[in-house]
Motif scaffolding. Structure first.
Motif, PDB file in Angstrom:
ATOM      1  N   HIS A   3       0.878  -1.301  -0.051  1.00 47.12           N
ATOM      2  CA  HIS A   3       0.070   0.059   0.092  1.00 47.12           C
ATOM      3  C   HIS A   3       0.902   1.159   0.050  1.00 47.12           C
ATOM      4  N   ILE A 112     -13.226  -0.355   8.998  1.00 43.30           N
ATOM      5  CA  ILE A 112     -13.184  -1.327   7.740  1.00 43.30           C
ATOM      6  C   ILE A 112     -13.182  -2.707   8.357  1.00 43.30           C
ATOM      7  N   ARG A 113     -13.815  -3.534   7.515  1.00 44.87           N
ATOM      8  CA  ARG A 113     -13.809  -4.751   7.861  1.00 44.87           C
ATOM      9  C   ARG A 113     -12.561  -5.766   7.605  1.00 44.87           C
ATOM     10  N   ARG A 114     -12.067  -6.622   8.370  1.00 48.04           N
ATOM     11  CA  ARG A 114     -10.839  -7.379   8.151  1.00 48.04           C
ATOM     12  C   ARG A 114     -10.766  -7.938   6.748  1.00 48.04           C
ATOM     13  N   GLY A 115      -9.592  -7.655   6.091  1.00 46.72           N
ATOM     14  CA  GLY A 115      -9.471  -8.601   4.726  1.00 46.72           C
ATOM     15  C   GLY A 115     -10.042  -7.787   3.634  1.00 46.72           C
ATOM     16  N   LYS A 116     -10.742  -6.593   3.902  1.00 50.55           N
ATOM     17  CA  LYS A 116     -11.034  -5.638   2.825  1.00 50.55           C
ATOM     18  C   LYS A 116     -10.146  -4.781   2.472  1.00 50.55           C
ATOM     19  N   ASP A 117      -9.853  -4.538   1.319  1.00 51.71           N
ATOM     20  CA  ASP A 117      -8.637  -3.555   0.881  1.00 51.71           C
ATOM     21  C   ASP A 117      -9.137  -1.959   1.297  1.00 51.71           C
ATOM     22  N   PRO A 118      -8.382  -1.306   2.034  1.00 50.44           N
ATOM     23  CA  PRO A 118      -8.786   0.033   2.387  1.00 50.44           C
ATOM     24  C   PRO A 118      -8.687   0.866   1.388  1.00 50.44           C
ATOM     25  N   GLU A 120     -10.657   0.682  -1.290  1.00 52.36           N
ATOM     26  CA  GLU A 120     -12.023   0.620  -1.597  1.00 52.36           C
ATOM     27  C   GLU A 120     -12.920   1.713  -0.987  1.00 52.36           C
ATOM     28  N   TYR A 121     -12.488   1.979   0.048  1.00 58.41           N
ATOM     29  CA  TYR A 121     -13.179   2.960   0.687  1.00 58.41           C
ATOM     30  C   TYR A 121     -12.987   4.375   0.135  1.00 58.41           C
ATOM     31  N   GLU A 142      -9.043  -0.300  11.663  1.00 58.34           N
ATOM     32  CA  GLU A 142      -9.191  -1.588  11.709  1.00 58.34           C
ATOM     33  C   GLU A 142      -8.815  -2.167  13.239  1.00 58.34           C
TER      34      GLU A 142
END
Length: 192
Positions: A3, A112-118, A120-121, A142
Motif C-alpha cells: 500500500h 473497515i472490515r478485516r481483509g477488505k482493501d482500504p 476500496e473506501y 481496523e
C-alpha cells in the motif's frame, strides 16, 4: 500488493484512551438522543434506534481515527488529549472541525472490515459538514484484538468536493471522493 498510505498502530494503552473518550461522549449524548428522540447525526436516513445501537462504535471509530492521525502528524498523543479535554468542556459544541487544535482539518473516520482493501473506501462529506477553506482527511480504522490500525488514506480540500455528489445509494446527496482522488500525506517519521 504494497500500500502507499501510512498506517499508525495504536497499542492497547492508546486504544483504551480512545475508548475512554468515546465512552465520555456516549454518556453525554445517549440520554439526549433518547430524550429528544432525534439522532443528532448528519446521516439523513439514520433512525433513532440505529443511532442508539451504533453510537458507541461510531464514537470509538471517530476517537481512534482522530488519535491515529494526531500521532502521525504531531509525533505524540498530547494534542489529542488537549483537544479532547477542550471539547468535553462543551461537548454539545463539538470540535467545530478542528480535530487537531488550530489546524483546519476535519478527520473522517470509518471502520473497515478485516481483509477488505482500504483502497476500496471513499471520503464522504455531508453538505452540512462542509466549511470554506477546509481540509478533510480520511482515516480507516481496523480493530485487531487489543490493537487498532489507523490507515491514513489521504486528504482533499473543500473546493475539490465540488461536483462530486453521490446521486443515489447510502451516500445520496453527500460529496464522495474515491481513494485514488485523495492527496497522500507525506511519509512522516518521528524520532521522539
Amino acid at each position: 500488493m504494497p500500500h502507499d498510505y501510512p498506517t499508525v498502530s495504536l497499542e492497547s494503552g492508546l486504544v483504551e484512551l480512545a475508548n475512554k473518550k468515546a465512552e465520555e461522549l456516549v454518556d453525554h449524548f445517549m440520554p439526549k438522543i433518547i430524550r429528544r428522540n432525534k439522532t443528532g447525526s448528519t446521516i439523513p436516513e439514520q433512525t433513532v434506534e440505529d443511532r442508539v445501537r451504533r453510537l458507541y462504535y461510531d464514537q470509538l471509530t471517530g476517537q481512534l481515527s482522530q488519535l491515529g492521525i494526531t500521532i502521525y502528524m504531531t509525533g505524540t498523543d498530547q494534542m489529542y488529549r488537549i483537544q479532547r479535554w477542550h471539547c468535553m468542556k462543551n461537548p454539545d459544541k463539538g470540535d467545530d472541525g478542528y480535530d487537531i487544535p488550530g489546524l483546519r482539518m476535519d478527520v473522517k473516520g470509518t471502520r473497515i472490515r478485516r481483509g477488505k482493501d482500504p483502497r476500496e473506501y471513499s471520503l464522504v462529506i455531508r453538505p452540512r459538514e462542509r466549511k470554506d477553506d477546509w481540509t478533510y482527511a480520511l482515516v480507516l480504522v481496523e480493530l485487531l484484538d487489543d490493537t487498532a490500525l489507523c490507515h491514513i488514506m489521504g486528504w482533499a480540500t473543500d473546493v475539490e468536493l465540488e461536483g462530486n455528489i453521490a446521486p443515489s445509494g447510502i451516500f445520496k446527496g453527500a460529496h464522495v471522493l474515491s481513494y485514488d482522488r485523495l492527496h497522500p500525506l507525506p511519509k512522516l517519521i518521528w524520532d521522539l
